[in-house]
Design a protein around this motif. Structure first.
Motif, PDB file in Angstrom:
ATOM      1  N   SER A   1       0.805  -1.215   0.000  1.00 43.20           N
ATOM      2  CA  SER A   1       0.000   0.000   0.000  1.00 43.20           C
ATOM      3  C   SER A   1       0.838   1.266   0.000  1.00 43.20           C
ATOM      4  O   SER A   1       0.383   2.300  -0.443  1.00 43.20           O
ATOM      5  CB  SER A   1      -0.933   0.001   1.216  1.00 43.20           C
ATOM      6  OG  SER A   1      -1.838  -1.062   1.136  1.00 43.20           O
TER       7      SER A   1
ATOM      8  N   LYS B   1     -10.221   6.352   5.574  1.00 40.76           N
ATOM      9  CA  LYS B   1     -10.265   6.977   4.248  1.00 40.76           C
ATOM     10  C   LYS B   1     -11.132   6.209   3.259  1.00 40.76           C
ATOM     11  O   LYS B   1     -11.309   6.628   2.111  1.00 40.76           O
ATOM     12  CB  LYS B   1      -8.840   7.085   3.674  1.00 40.76           C
ATOM     13  CG  LYS B   1      -7.927   8.039   4.426  1.00 40.76           C
ATOM     14  CD  LYS B   1      -6.556   8.110   3.771  1.00 40.76           C
ATOM     15  CE  LYS B   1      -5.651   9.104   4.487  1.00 40.76           C
ATOM     16  NZ  LYS B   1      -6.121  10.494   4.325  1.00 40.76           N
ATOM     17  N   LYS B   2     -11.688   5.075   3.687  1.00 42.25           N
ATOM     18  CA  LYS B   2     -12.391   4.215   2.744  1.00 42.25           C
ATOM     19  C   LYS B   2     -13.672   4.830   2.205  1.00 42.25           C
ATOM     20  O   LYS B   2     -13.953   4.744   1.003  1.00 42.25           O
ATOM     21  CB  LYS B   2     -12.698   2.857   3.385  1.00 42.25           C
ATOM     22  CG  LYS B   2     -11.522   1.888   3.318  1.00 42.25           C
ATOM     23  CD  LYS B   2     -11.940   0.494   3.752  1.00 42.25           C
ATOM     24  CE  LYS B   2     -10.779  -0.487   3.574  1.00 42.25           C
ATOM     25  NZ  LYS B   2     -11.144  -1.855   3.961  1.00 42.25           N
TER      26      LYS B   2
ATOM     27  N   HIS C   1      -5.871   2.051   6.109  1.00 41.56           N
ATOM     28  CA  HIS C   1      -6.404   3.406   6.203  1.00 41.56           C
ATOM     29  C   HIS C   1      -7.937   3.352   6.178  1.00 41.56           C
ATOM     30  O   HIS C   1      -8.582   3.933   5.302  1.00 41.56           O
ATOM     31  CB  HIS C   1      -5.905   4.268   5.034  1.00 41.56           C
ATOM     32  CG  HIS C   1      -4.413   4.303   4.917  1.00 41.56           C
ATOM     33  ND1 HIS C   1      -3.632   5.208   5.601  1.00 41.56           N
ATOM     34  CD2 HIS C   1      -3.555   3.528   4.200  1.00 41.56           C
ATOM     35  CE1 HIS C   1      -2.357   4.996   5.301  1.00 41.56           C
ATOM     36  NE2 HIS C   1      -2.291   3.983   4.457  1.00 41.56           N
TER      37      HIS C   1
ATOM     38  N   GLN D   1      -6.013  12.427  -3.336  1.00 42.37           N
ATOM     39  CA  GLN D   1      -6.151  10.978  -3.254  1.00 42.37           C
ATOM     40  C   GLN D   1      -4.955  10.329  -3.958  1.00 42.37           C
ATOM     41  O   GLN D   1      -4.325  10.946  -4.813  1.00 42.37           O
ATOM     42  CB  GLN D   1      -7.453  10.526  -3.915  1.00 42.37           C
ATOM     43  CG  GLN D   1      -8.718  10.903  -3.169  1.00 42.37           C
ATOM     44  CD  GLN D   1      -8.954  10.072  -1.912  1.00 42.37           C
ATOM     45  OE1 GLN D   1      -8.286   9.073  -1.682  1.00 42.37           O
ATOM     46  NE2 GLN D   1      -9.920  10.499  -1.097  1.00 42.37           N
TER      47      GLN D   1
ATOM     48  N   TYR E   1      -6.543   0.014   0.816  1.00 43.76           N
ATOM     49  CA  TYR E   1      -6.875   0.938   1.904  1.00 43.76           C
ATOM     50  C   TYR E   1      -7.036   0.216   3.246  1.00 43.76           C
ATOM     51  O   TYR E   1      -7.545   0.797   4.197  1.00 43.76           O
ATOM     52  CB  TYR E   1      -8.166   1.686   1.582  1.00 43.76           C
ATOM     53  CG  TYR E   1      -7.983   2.860   0.640  1.00 43.76           C
ATOM     54  CD1 TYR E   1      -7.830   4.155   1.112  1.00 43.76           C
ATOM     55  CD2 TYR E   1      -7.966   2.670  -0.729  1.00 43.76           C
ATOM     56  CE1 TYR E   1      -7.672   5.229   0.257  1.00 43.76           C
ATOM     57  CE2 TYR E   1      -7.809   3.731  -1.607  1.00 43.76           C
ATOM     58  CZ  TYR E   1      -7.657   5.008  -1.103  1.00 43.76           C
ATOM     59  OH  TYR E   1      -7.494   6.066  -1.962  1.00 43.76           O
TER      60      TYR E   1
ATOM     61  N   ALA F   1     -12.699   7.309  -0.359  1.00 41.31           N
ATOM     62  CA  ALA F   1     -12.099   6.664  -1.535  1.00 41.31           C
ATOM     63  C   ALA F   1     -13.168   6.007  -2.402  1.00 41.31           C
ATOM     64  O   ALA F   1     -13.144   6.129  -3.635  1.00 41.31           O
ATOM     65  CB  ALA F   1     -11.071   5.625  -1.095  1.00 41.31           C
TER      66      ALA F   1
END
Length: 515
Positions: free
Chosen positions: A8, A150-151, A147, A19, A144, A154
């Motif tokens: 990642s 942040k999903k 993270h 992004q 992700y 995203a």
């Protein structure tokens, strides 16, 4: 640093509009796949029910909607097997590539316009989509996984790519199919699907180790399985939440997918689409702006992606650039043709671009909302989405009040369809990308591909119900009224939205801390 996080890190090294650049590689690959899907979807029913003098096959609405429902059900049914094949055999990347190739062949088959090739083409599209769809979303989940906060954002940006493709597909394939040639409309969908396949293949290095075949990533999966081992009750509780969301998803899509059937028929038969004088000129100007501005925005994103990835992935970027040059040429040809025409007739398929246009406009706002302190709980998001969907059908029910069965000379304002698509889009943004995000967060990592397939299975049920219900538009309209038909789709989603919102305390408890 663990081996599970290494793949990642490279993905997050370069940024495009806040992004990772790699997310936008997926954005454009998914965009071309959705271009092909929605371009064909916009044409299928209206082609089948059109009269012979318009090049159609003169099928009954019930038969056409039955095939439409079966096809869209198959599109969301096959991901169950596509996810398993990727998890156990191919890996996500090769599943995506193989799926794209099979879909390209499916679109090519449909361009022949014979019943045999129609069924062959639809079969290829179902199988290809089954390999493609769950595994693109699974790759995002893996990229992700470190993270999770942040999903939601995203998936919302990724979903904007989905709808950018839908916008272009309906705009171009729908227009060319309806006004020039059905074969060209179906064929163009396949051409751009193939371009998306090539772009993904030549740019896949940006994903590091993510999406490799199970054999290549065996060591990674072994460690990942160990990291994701949880107490059994927590897993079961979270799977119950996925099941709850999936049940309500059935009803959402059963109503939402009227866009490809009964709402297109409503646009074709009952909506005032012939514009004269200033109204016609205003439409031409607005249509040109609605075309140029979104494609301009997408092109800007493309240029930003080039600035970060062109040096390392030049072939993939050149293929993507070629695709967009072709798109711009078709767009300018279309605009010139419309302004040169003596009369202005809005294509029935044109209204389908509104959903995609509103997505492109609103997705960044919803993405910011989900990442802010005002973010809503999952069950409340689903409830809000269902209520907004129902309100959209409420506009159609109200606008249909002057229509009497058998009197197709009655034409109503386009404003009712525009408002319906606006509210449906806001509802979709509360449910579709959010649902994908929650599946990725609630399911153990080793099950991601399979569980995305299971989630799509529920969407498949909704799509089949959509076809069956949409096929009843003439029967319900004749027996009662068109308003009654749309009121069904108003009342049911709103009622279900209230119910799932009330389930929030239970859902929160079962999620065990997942935000």
């Amino acid at each position: 640093m663990s081996t599970t996080t290494a793949p990642s890190n490279g993905f997050f090294e370069s940024s495009v509009l806040g992004q990772p650049a790699g997310l936008f590689v997926m954005f454009f690959t998914e965009m071309w796949e959705r271009f092909s899907y929605y371009g064909m979807r916009a044409l299928l029913v209206i082609f089948l029910v059109s009269t012979a003098d318009k090049g159609g096959w003169e099928w009954t609405t019930e038969r056409a909607m039955g095939l439409y429902g079966t096809y869209t059900m198959g599109v969301y049914l096959t991901p169950v097997f596509g996810g398993l094949i990727a998890d156990r055999l191919l890996g996500y990347r090769w599943a995506v590539l193989l799926g794209a190739l099979i879909m390209t062949l499916g679109h090519a088959s449909m361009a022949f316009e014979t019943e045999t090739f129609l069924y062959i083409g639809l079969g290829c599209l179902m199988v290809g989509n089954g390999l493609f769809k769950p595994n693109m979303t699974s790759m995002i989940s893996n990229l992700y996984k470190d993270h999770p906060e942040k999903k939601d954002g995203a998936y919302s940006i990724f979903y904007m790519g989905v709808n950018a493709g839908a916008f272009l597909g309906i705009l171009i394939c729908g227009y060319i199919g309806e006004k020039i040639s059905w074969s060209w409309g179906f064929g163009l969908a396949g051409i751009f699907m193939f371009m998306g396949l090539l772009q993904f293949y030549f740019t896949q290095g940006i994903f590091g180790n993510v999406g490799l075949t199970p054999k290549q990533s065996k060591a990674l999966k072994t460690e990942e399985d160990a990291v994701d081992t949880t107490p059994k009750k927590v897993i079961i509780d979270r799977l119950i939440v996925v099941f709850i969301f999936s049940i309500f998803t059935i009803f959402f899509w059963a109503a939402f997918e009227q866009a490809g059937g009964s709402m297109t028929i409503f646009a074709d038969r009952y909506t005032q689409r012939v514009l004269t004088g200033n109204a016609g000129l205003i439409y031409k100007i607005v249509d040109a702006l609605l075309t140029i501005i979104p494609v301009g925005i997408i092109t800007y994103v493309l240029i930003k992606l080039f600035s970060k990835t062109f040096k390392k992935y030049s072939i993939g970027n050149l293929i993507l650039a070629t695709s967009f040059v072709a798109i711009w040429c078709i767009i300018f040809w279309r605009i010139n043709r419309e302004f040169s025409a003596d009369t202005t007739e809005v294509a029935a398929t044109w209204f389908g671009i509104l959903n995609s246009l509103f997505i492109i406009t609103l997705a960044p706002l919803f993405s910011k909302w989900w990442e802010s302190k005002y973010n809503l709980p999952g069950a409340v998001k689903f409830g809000l989405g269902l209520v907004l969907l129902g309100l959209g059908f409420g506009f159609l029910a109200y606008g249909s009040m002057s229509i009497v069965a058998g009197q197709e000379v009655v034409k109503v304002s386009m404003v009712w369809l525009i408002l319906a698509y606006l509210f449906h889009t806001m509802g979709e943004l509360c449910i579709s990308p959010v649902g994908l995000s929650y599946v990725s967060k609630l399911v153990p990592a080793a099950w991601i591909g399979m569980m995305f397939g299971v989630y799509y299975l529920f969407i498949a049920m909704g799509n089949k119900i959509a076809g069956s219900m949409g096929g009843m538009i003439e029967e319900i309209t004749t027996k009662y009224s068109l308003t009654t038909f749309f009121l069904i789709f108003t009342a049911v989603p709103i009622g279900l939205g209230i119910i799932i919102t009330a389930l929030h305390p239970l859902v929160k408890k079962l999620m065990h801390g997942v935000k």
